[in-house]
Design a protein around this motif. Structure first.
Motif, PDB file in Angstrom:
ATOM      1  N   GLY A  37     -42.509 -55.098 -28.942  1.00  0.00           N
ATOM      2  CA  GLY A  37     -41.040 -54.941 -30.157  1.00  0.00           C
ATOM      3  C   GLY A  37     -41.206 -54.155 -31.038  1.00  0.00           C
ATOM      4  N   LEU A  38     -39.924 -54.320 -31.948  1.00  0.00           N
ATOM      5  CA  LEU A  38     -40.223 -53.184 -33.131  1.00  0.00           C
ATOM      6  C   LEU A  38     -39.099 -53.915 -34.132  1.00  0.00           C
ATOM      7  CD1 LEU A  38     -39.996 -50.482 -34.234  1.00  0.00           C
ATOM      8  CD2 LEU A  38     -38.035 -50.308 -33.522  1.00  0.00           C
ATOM      9  N   ASN A  39     -39.708 -53.439 -35.717  1.00  0.00           N
ATOM     10  CA  ASN A  39     -39.147 -54.924 -36.631  1.00  0.00           C
ATOM     11  C   ASN A  39     -37.908 -54.081 -36.954  1.00  0.00           C
ATOM     12  OD1 ASN A  39     -38.516 -55.164 -39.773  1.00  0.00           O
ATOM     13  ND2 ASN A  39     -40.462 -55.774 -39.875  1.00  0.00           N
ATOM     14  N   LYS A  40     -36.711 -54.987 -36.921  1.00  0.00           N
ATOM     15  CA  LYS A  40     -35.451 -54.218 -36.568  1.00  0.00           C
ATOM     16  C   LYS A  40     -34.878 -53.979 -38.172  1.00  0.00           C
ATOM     17  CE  LYS A  40     -33.627 -58.918 -38.100  1.00  0.00           C
ATOM     18  NZ  LYS A  40     -33.059 -60.686 -37.648  1.00  0.00           N
ATOM     19  N   TRP A  41     -35.415 -54.733 -38.969  1.00  0.00           N
ATOM     20  CA  TRP A  41     -35.044 -53.478 -40.228  1.00  0.00           C
ATOM     21  C   TRP A  41     -35.965 -52.079 -40.258  1.00  0.00           C
ATOM     22  CZ3 TRP A  41     -30.947 -56.397 -41.010  1.00  0.00           C
ATOM     23  CH2 TRP A  41     -31.568 -57.509 -41.162  1.00  0.00           C
ATOM     24  N   GLU A  42     -37.056 -52.167 -39.989  1.00  0.00           N
ATOM     25  CA  GLU A  42     -37.332 -50.493 -39.901  1.00  0.00           C
ATOM     26  C   GLU A  42     -36.526 -49.719 -38.672  1.00  0.00           C
ATOM     27  OE1 GLU A  42     -41.629 -48.343 -38.120  1.00  0.00           O
ATOM     28  OE2 GLU A  42     -41.224 -50.527 -38.319  1.00  0.00           O
ATOM     29  N   ALA A  43     -35.886 -50.206 -37.713  1.00  0.00           N
ATOM     30  CA  ALA A  43     -34.908 -49.396 -37.018  1.00  0.00           C
ATOM     31  C   ALA A  43     -34.219 -48.767 -37.864  1.00  0.00           C
ATOM     32  CB  ALA A  43     -34.630 -50.748 -35.947  1.00  0.00           C
ATOM     33  N   LEU A  44     -33.615 -50.186 -39.000  1.00  0.00           N
ATOM     34  CA  LEU A  44     -31.451 -49.687 -38.931  1.00  0.00           C
ATOM     35  C   LEU A  44     -32.356 -49.026 -39.941  1.00  0.00           C
ATOM     36  CD1 LEU A  44     -30.642 -53.313 -40.309  1.00  0.00           C
ATOM     37  CD2 LEU A  44     -29.763 -51.047 -37.807  1.00  0.00           C
ATOM     38  N   ARG A  45     -33.326 -49.002 -40.495  1.00  0.00           N
ATOM     39  CA  ARG A  45     -34.022 -47.845 -42.196  1.00  0.00           C
ATOM     40  C   ARG A  45     -33.805 -46.517 -41.791  1.00  0.00           C
ATOM     41  NH1 ARG A  45     -37.634 -50.422 -44.016  1.00  0.00           N
ATOM     42  NH2 ARG A  45     -39.380 -49.562 -42.750  1.00  0.00           N
ATOM     43  N   GLU A  46     -34.241 -46.016 -40.247  1.00  0.00           N
ATOM     44  CA  GLU A  46     -34.864 -44.917 -39.937  1.00  0.00           C
ATOM     45  C   GLU A  46     -33.350 -44.015 -39.216  1.00  0.00           C
ATOM     46  OE1 GLU A  46     -37.178 -42.531 -39.802  1.00  0.00           O
ATOM     47  OE2 GLU A  46     -38.265 -44.319 -40.977  1.00  0.00           O
TER      48      GLU A  46
ATOM     49  N   ALA B 281     -30.730 -45.495 -40.181  1.00  0.00           N
ATOM     50  CA  ALA B 281     -29.832 -44.943 -41.310  1.00  0.00           C
ATOM     51  C   ALA B 281     -29.665 -43.932 -42.058  1.00  0.00           C
ATOM     52  CB  ALA B 281     -29.616 -46.150 -42.647  1.00  0.00           C
ATOM     53  N   CYS B 282     -31.131 -42.851 -42.211  1.00  0.00           N
ATOM     54  CA  CYS B 282     -31.068 -41.973 -41.668  1.00  0.00           C
ATOM     55  C   CYS B 282     -30.934 -41.319 -41.405  1.00  0.00           C
ATOM     56  CB  CYS B 282     -32.832 -42.078 -42.394  1.00  0.00           C
ATOM     57  SG  CYS B 282     -33.681 -40.135 -43.111  1.00  0.00           S
ATOM     58  N   ALA B 283     -30.962 -41.003 -39.874  1.00  0.00           N
ATOM     59  CA  ALA B 283     -30.698 -39.819 -38.928  1.00  0.00           C
ATOM     60  C   ALA B 283     -29.159 -40.084 -38.700  1.00  0.00           C
ATOM     61  CB  ALA B 283     -31.644 -40.100 -37.327  1.00  0.00           C
ATOM     62  N   ARG B 284     -27.925 -41.107 -38.637  1.00  0.00           N
ATOM     63  CA  ARG B 284     -27.050 -41.790 -39.011  1.00  0.00           C
ATOM     64  C   ARG B 284     -25.857 -40.062 -38.066  1.00  0.00           C
ATOM     65  NH1 ARG B 284     -26.633 -42.385 -43.842  1.00  0.00           N
ATOM     66  NH2 ARG B 284     -24.680 -42.309 -45.216  1.00  0.00           N
ATOM     67  N   ASN B 285     -26.307 -38.873 -39.345  1.00  0.00           N
ATOM     68  CA  ASN B 285     -25.262 -37.886 -38.964  1.00  0.00           C
ATOM     69  C   ASN B 285     -25.557 -37.194 -37.414  1.00  0.00           C
ATOM     70  OD1 ASN B 285     -24.132 -38.162 -41.465  1.00  0.00           O
ATOM     71  ND2 ASN B 285     -25.839 -36.703 -42.727  1.00  0.00           N
TER      72      ASN B 285
ATOM     73  N   ALA C 187     -37.824 -39.187 -35.105  1.00  0.00           N
ATOM     74  CA  ALA C 187     -38.004 -37.440 -34.943  1.00  0.00           C
ATOM     75  C   ALA C 187     -37.064 -36.721 -35.602  1.00  0.00           C
ATOM     76  CB  ALA C 187     -37.972 -36.990 -33.760  1.00  0.00           C
ATOM     77  N   HIS C 188     -35.707 -37.260 -35.961  1.00  0.00           N
ATOM     78  CA  HIS C 188     -34.315 -36.872 -36.273  1.00  0.00           C
ATOM     79  C   HIS C 188     -34.092 -37.015 -37.507  1.00  0.00           C
ATOM     80  CE1 HIS C 188     -31.966 -35.155 -32.908  1.00  0.00           C
ATOM     81  NE2 HIS C 188     -32.180 -36.436 -32.109  1.00  0.00           N
ATOM     82  N   ALA C 189     -34.761 -38.230 -38.445  1.00  0.00           N
ATOM     83  CA  ALA C 189     -34.873 -38.576 -39.446  1.00  0.00           C
ATOM     84  C   ALA C 189     -35.826 -37.688 -40.159  1.00  0.00           C
ATOM     85  CB  ALA C 189     -35.341 -40.244 -40.001  1.00  0.00           C
ATOM     86  N   GLU C 190     -36.861 -37.630 -39.943  1.00  0.00           N
ATOM     87  CA  GLU C 190     -38.108 -36.771 -40.198  1.00  0.00           C
ATOM     88  C   GLU C 190     -37.556 -35.626 -40.346  1.00  0.00           C
ATOM     89  OE1 GLU C 190     -40.665 -37.544 -41.829  1.00  0.00           O
ATOM     90  OE2 GLU C 190     -40.785 -39.292 -41.330  1.00  0.00           O
ATOM     91  N   LYS C 191     -36.866 -34.808 -39.362  1.00  0.00           N
ATOM     92  CA  LYS C 191     -36.231 -33.533 -39.349  1.00  0.00           C
ATOM     93  C   LYS C 191     -35.526 -33.692 -40.837  1.00  0.00           C
ATOM     94  CE  LYS C 191     -33.349 -29.856 -37.129  1.00  0.00           C
ATOM     95  NZ  LYS C 191     -33.219 -29.613 -36.112  1.00  0.00           N
TER      96      LYS C 191
END
Length: 405
Positions: free
Chosen positions: A32-41, A43-47, A150-154
């Protein structure tokens, strides 16, 4: 028999919704995946997905209805089924129409998928040992996590580059303003100082706004050209060339008569020529290619005379008056062991700042030697800033001038 619906309840089907629904056929990772980590990434890549901060607020409220911290643990689809009233209550009383509009944007972006029941209601029921839930499927947050990262890191890399460029422009503006103030005192006969002062003021006004990368790069180019012109006015190239030749001949004569000067030239990076004479490395850089010049750190934007005026202490270690940068660097190499700075820290500073700027920093450090507890740590801190492109020795020199005044 279980059947997963494809079309939404009383809503039109679109090709985008069909593509997002097809992603659910991919099995979820067993951990699975930590839901708060998914939200954090996200939120950074939302645009990159056309989402606003209000959309992310609604998604965070929706994710909070999932009882576990890990989404998709054991391969089970993370479906939440709160009512509209419950979602609005968790959103501190957001109007239901506004909340539904944000939900539609989240579904359209493909970060959540609707699993509507036959009557459009959201609920869950047990069928034997299995659980059937109708509501919002959060599986895309897990399945598209690598894409989101990938979008968040960019975006983070572009944000860091923009921040470094903005810091560089700010430092260049301060250097220009300080040199103009000193230039009016040194060369009051010139009428061009008002032009450079206006450029520094306009740059300060522009930096109050949120400039994009292209605007900052244009401003950086204008400031760099102005700094070069001001430095040429305060330190003419003809006199610099003449003093460089004189200083080089003095250095050769001193090396011929005194063997102790060999260490000074070696530490500066002197290279023996074909005739056996030693030529400083700084004078040989002019013969290198353009690639080597581009890789080298920039030279100080300050005239040498201004540096010597602000840092008179280092001149007491010179055997003769300092007239050129390579002599100044050689004196700094001699003084460096007396300050307790390790050879490793000094070499890192030379690579990050360039030998001239590193020598200016050491001269400024010598002026405040009794106030600095750890000179090596202080130099490493400035070296780290120089590696990020966020350091200039100009403000340090100008602060010493104001302190002396």
């Amino acid at each position: 028999m279980r059947y997963d619906p494809i079309t939404p309840f009383r809503r039109p089907m679109t090709p985008a919704l069909m593509d997002h629904r097809a992603q659910l056929d991919t099995p979820l990772p067993p951990d699975g995946l930590n839901k708060w980590e998914a939200l954090r990434e996200l939120a950074c890549a939302r645009n990159a997905y056309g989402l606003s901060d209000r959309d992310m607020t609604v998604l965070q409220a929706l994710v909070s209805f999932h009882p576990d911290t890990v989404l998709g643990s054991g391969g089970a689809a993370p479906v939440v089924y709160p009512s509209n009233a419950a979602i609005c209550e968790r959103l501190n009383g957001m109007p239901c129409s506004t909340m539904r509009r944000h939900l539609s944007r989240l579904v359209g972006a493909g970060v959540i998928v609707r699993r509507d029941s036959p009557n459009g209601k959201r609920y869950a029921r047990r069928v034997g040992d299995a659980k059937v839930a109708y509501g919002f499927d959060l599986s895309p947050l897990v399945l598209r996590h690598a894409e989101v990262c990938a979008h968040a890191e960019k975006i983070r890399a572009e944000r860091d580059a923009l921040k470094r460029l903005r810091e560089t422009v700010s430092l260049m503006r301060r250097d220009l303003a300080g040199l103009v103030d000193w230039g009016r005192t040194e060369r009051p006969d010139l009428a061009t100082w008002d032009i450079y002062e206006d450029l520094a003021r306009l740059a300060a006004r522009d930096l109050r706004r949120k400039l994009d990368h292209a605007a900052l790069e244009t401003l950086r180019a204008r400031l760099f050209a102005a700094l070069t012109e001001v430095r040429d006015l305060l330190e003419p190239q003809e006199s610099v060339t003449q003093t460089a030749e004189t200083s080089t001949s003095h250095a050769r004569n001193e090396q011929h008569h005194q063997n102790s000067e060999k260490d000074s030239h070696a530490s500066e990076g002197a290279v023996p020529g074909e005739d056996g004479n030693v030529t400083p490395l700084t004078s040989r850089k002019a013969n290198l290619g353009t690639d080597a010049q581009e890789d080298a750190p920039p030279a100080p934007s300050l005239p040498l005379r201004l540096v010597l005026l602000a840092c008179p202490e280092i001149q007491s270690y010179a055997p003769h008056p300092v007239r050129h940068w390579h002599e100044f660097v050689a004196i700094a190499e001699t003084v460096r062991p007396m300050t307790g700075i390790s050879p490793t820290a000094w070499e890192e500073a030379r690579r990050a700042m360039g030998p001239e700027q590193a020598a200016v920093v050491l001269a400024a450090l010598l002026e405040r030697f009794t106030e600095i507890r750890n000179p090596g740590g202080y130099l490493r801190h400035l070296t780290a800033k120089a590696s990020e492109g966020a350091f200039s020795c100009g403000p340090m020199v100008m602060a010493l001038l104001r302190r002396a005044a």
